[in-house]
Enzyme design. Structure first.
Site, PDB file in Angstrom:
ATOM      1  N   GLY A  21       0.826  -1.379  -0.108  1.00  0.00           N
ATOM      2  CA  GLY A  21       0.098  -0.013   0.075  1.00  0.00           C
ATOM      3  C   GLY A  21       0.759   1.353   0.009  1.00  0.00           C
ATOM      4  N   HIS A  22       1.808   1.194   0.843  1.00  0.00           N
ATOM      5  CA  HIS A  22       2.732   2.385   0.936  1.00  0.00           C
ATOM      6  C   HIS A  22       3.562   2.545  -0.270  1.00  0.00           C
ATOM      7  CE1 HIS A  22       2.809   1.258   5.472  1.00  0.00           C
ATOM      8  NE2 HIS A  22       2.411   2.516   5.427  1.00  0.00           N
ATOM      9  N   GLY A  74      -3.313   7.543   1.025  1.00  0.00           N
ATOM     10  CA  GLY A  74      -3.994   6.498   0.728  1.00  0.00           C
ATOM     11  C   GLY A  74      -5.397   6.486   1.018  1.00  0.00           C
ATOM     12  N   GLN A  75      -6.339   5.828   0.314  1.00  0.00           N
ATOM     13  CA  GLN A  75      -7.801   6.065   0.761  1.00  0.00           C
ATOM     14  C   GLN A  75      -8.145   5.218   1.518  1.00  0.00           C
ATOM     15  OE1 GLN A  75      -9.492   5.348  -3.213  1.00  0.00           O
ATOM     16  NE2 GLN A  75      -9.256   7.664  -3.725  1.00  0.00           N
ATOM     17  N   ASP A 127      -7.090   5.118   4.843  1.00  0.00           N
ATOM     18  CA  ASP A 127      -7.442   6.345   5.690  1.00  0.00           C
ATOM     19  C   ASP A 127      -8.272   7.198   5.259  1.00  0.00           C
ATOM     20  OD1 ASP A 127      -5.352   5.223   8.070  1.00  0.00           O
ATOM     21  OD2 ASP A 127      -4.545   5.026   6.290  1.00  0.00           O
ATOM     22  N   VAL A 179      -4.909  -0.687  -1.272  1.00  0.00           N
ATOM     23  CA  VAL A 179      -4.104  -1.948  -1.855  1.00  0.00           C
ATOM     24  C   VAL A 179      -4.405  -2.910  -0.838  1.00  0.00           C
ATOM     25  CG1 VAL A 179      -2.218  -3.204  -2.319  1.00  0.00           C
ATOM     26  CG2 VAL A 179      -2.332  -0.620  -2.873  1.00  0.00           C
ATOM     27  N   LEU A 192      -4.351  -3.917   3.132  1.00  0.00           N
ATOM     28  CA  LEU A 192      -3.079  -4.051   3.862  1.00  0.00           C
ATOM     29  C   LEU A 192      -2.739  -2.956   4.937  1.00  0.00           C
ATOM     30  CD1 LEU A 192      -0.675  -4.521   0.966  1.00  0.00           C
ATOM     31  CD2 LEU A 192      -1.387  -6.338   2.211  1.00  0.00           C
ATOM     32  N   SER A 193      -2.236  -3.588   6.048  1.00  0.00           N
ATOM     33  CA  SER A 193      -1.985  -2.333   7.077  1.00  0.00           C
ATOM     34  C   SER A 193      -0.637  -2.788   7.846  1.00  0.00           C
ATOM     35  CB  SER A 193      -3.141  -2.322   7.958  1.00  0.00           C
ATOM     36  OG  SER A 193      -2.567  -2.022   9.515  1.00  0.00           O
TER      37      SER A 193
HETATM   38  P1  AMP Z   1       0.819   4.852   7.757  1.00  0.00           P
HETATM   39  O1  AMP Z   1       2.134   4.168   7.655  1.00  0.00           O
HETATM   40  O2  AMP Z   1      -0.198   3.874   8.382  1.00  0.00           O
HETATM   41  O3  AMP Z   1       0.474   6.185   8.332  1.00  0.00           O
HETATM   42  O4  AMP Z   1       0.311   5.167   6.337  1.00  0.00           O
HETATM   43  C1  AMP Z   1       0.885   5.839   5.440  1.00  0.00           C
HETATM   44  C2  AMP Z   1       0.233   6.267   4.360  1.00  0.00           C
HETATM   45  O5  AMP Z   1      -0.171   4.918   3.547  1.00  0.00           O
HETATM   46  C3  AMP Z   1      -1.353   6.842   4.462  1.00  0.00           C
HETATM   47  O6  AMP Z   1      -1.460   7.614   3.372  1.00  0.00           O
HETATM   48  C4  AMP Z   1      -2.025   5.608   4.519  1.00  0.00           C
HETATM   49  O7  AMP Z   1      -3.461   5.997   4.054  1.00  0.00           O
HETATM   50  C5  AMP Z   1      -1.325   4.742   3.314  1.00  0.00           C
HETATM   51  N1  AMP Z   1      -1.840   3.370   3.148  1.00  0.00           N
HETATM   52  C6  AMP Z   1      -1.751   2.654   4.336  1.00  0.00           C
HETATM   53  N2  AMP Z   1      -2.241   1.163   3.951  1.00  0.00           N
HETATM   54  C7  AMP Z   1      -2.576   1.403   2.583  1.00  0.00           C
HETATM   55  C8  AMP Z   1      -3.333   0.558   1.787  1.00  0.00           C
HETATM   56  N3  AMP Z   1      -3.513  -0.857   2.133  1.00  0.00           N
HETATM   57  N4  AMP Z   1      -3.512   1.000   0.513  1.00  0.00           N
HETATM   58  C9  AMP Z   1      -3.167   2.070   0.095  1.00  0.00           C
HETATM   59  N5  AMP Z   1      -2.565   3.059   0.926  1.00  0.00           N
HETATM   60  C10 AMP Z   1      -2.587   2.662   2.223  1.00  0.00           C
END
Ligand code: AMP
Length: 282
Positions: A36-37, A147-148, A150, A176, A184-185
């Site tokens: 996703g990232h 990412g959408q 969030d 993603v 994904l998370s």
């Molecule tokens: P985070 O590291 O969780 O703060 O996420 C960083 C960025 O990646 C944010 O803009 C999230 O929305 C995006 N993001 C996290 N998971 C996904 C995913 N599965 N698909 C797309 N973008 C994502």
């Protein structure tokens, strides 16, 4: 790819890029990178002359009983992945480089932050907005990519950017997913075997709701009650935090399905809170 830890050095570098007439795309993350990232980084690489990613587990967006200390971290691996996905500069500051001990300035968008995830995480979006505003001031990016997944965060950051006149174009990228549908998370590593097996049903429930809407059901209560029953049955390890049908920009609750309606859900597993959403086709 160059890795920078010091905010002043980072700001000086970003200023020199802009002075040289380069467009820049910023991808803020908390690291432990997944596909996703990486999709955001690919988009940054495609959009701008220079791609910049940040890895910062931002303490101010975690509540007192949340997982700041146990949040997964893997800077070396992240740096390798970021480089493979076209990132030119990676900013990875330490918390005390970003926040003075007496930090006292906050950016808030309370109207959009009070519901959904904000209801159970009352200081979360204040932390997100403040750190993203600081990153915008360090980088002055042409584009910033989020990412959408969030969705609420993206809506809040769009509003903050508009209201504070940050000269940056906000780009939202699709969720993603794993092959089985789980979004994904970085926190998915905290799922137990049972929880991981049940978790794809979160998205399956959203698809079932979409089918009901396509067959003509418009009443929000009827749809959400059915979704709650489905989750109790198919994701029994989870406690439902919220299930909501909302307008995608104002985030206001809808009682009837509208032309643009977002279903947004959050479910709590034992060591991870999972969120997902879906823009319904009517
Ligand atoms: P985070 O590291 O969780 O703060 O996420 C960083 C960025 O990646 C944010 O803009 C999230 O929305 C995006 N993001 C996290 N998971 C996904 C995913 N599965 N698909 C797309 N973008 C994502």
């Amino acid at each position: 790819m160059k890795i920078i830890h010091d905010p002043n050095e980072f700001q000086t570098l970003c200023r020199s890029l802009r002075a040289a007439g380069k467009s820049t795309a910023l991808v803020p993350t908390m690291g432990f990178l997944h596909a996703g990232h990486l999709s955001l980084m690919d988009e940054a690489d495609r959009l701008a002359d220079v791609s910049i990613a940040t890895i910062f587990v931002n303490p101010t967006q975690f509540g007192p009983n949340e997982d700041l200390d146990s949040y997964p971290r893997a800077l070396e691996q992240d740096a390798r992945l970021a480089e493979e996905h076209g990132i030119d500069f990676l900013f990875a500051p330490k918390p005390d480089a970003m926040y003075h001990p007496d930090h006292g300035t906050w950016i808030e968008v309370p109207e959009l932050a009070k519901g959904l995830c904000g209801a159970s995480r009352p200081t979360h979006f204040r932390g997100v907005c403040t750190v993203v505003a600081k990153l915008f001031l360090l980088v002055d990016p042409t584009y910033a990519i989020f990412g959408q997944k969030d969705w609420q965060q993206l809506a809040i950051l769009r509003r903050m950017t508009r209201d504070l006149m940050f000269p940056v174009q906000i780009v939202g990228m699709p969720i993603v997913r794993e092959e089985d549908g789980l979004a994904l998370s970085s926190r998915n590593v905290n799922l137990s075997v049972d929880e991981r097996q049940q978790a794809p049903n979160i998205q399956a429930g959203l698809q079932i709701l979409q089918d009901k809407v396509k067959r003509g059901e418009k009443n929000a209560d009827t749809l959400l009650d059915a979704l709650a029953v489905y989750y109790k049955d198919m994701v029994p390890a989870a406690e439902i935090d919220y299930l909501e049908l909302i307008h995608p920009n104002s985030l206001e609750k809808l009682s009837q399905i509208d032309d643009t309606t977002l279903i947004a859900v959050a479910l709590k597993m034992s060591r991870a809170r999972l969120i997902d959403n879906f823009l319904l086709e009517v």
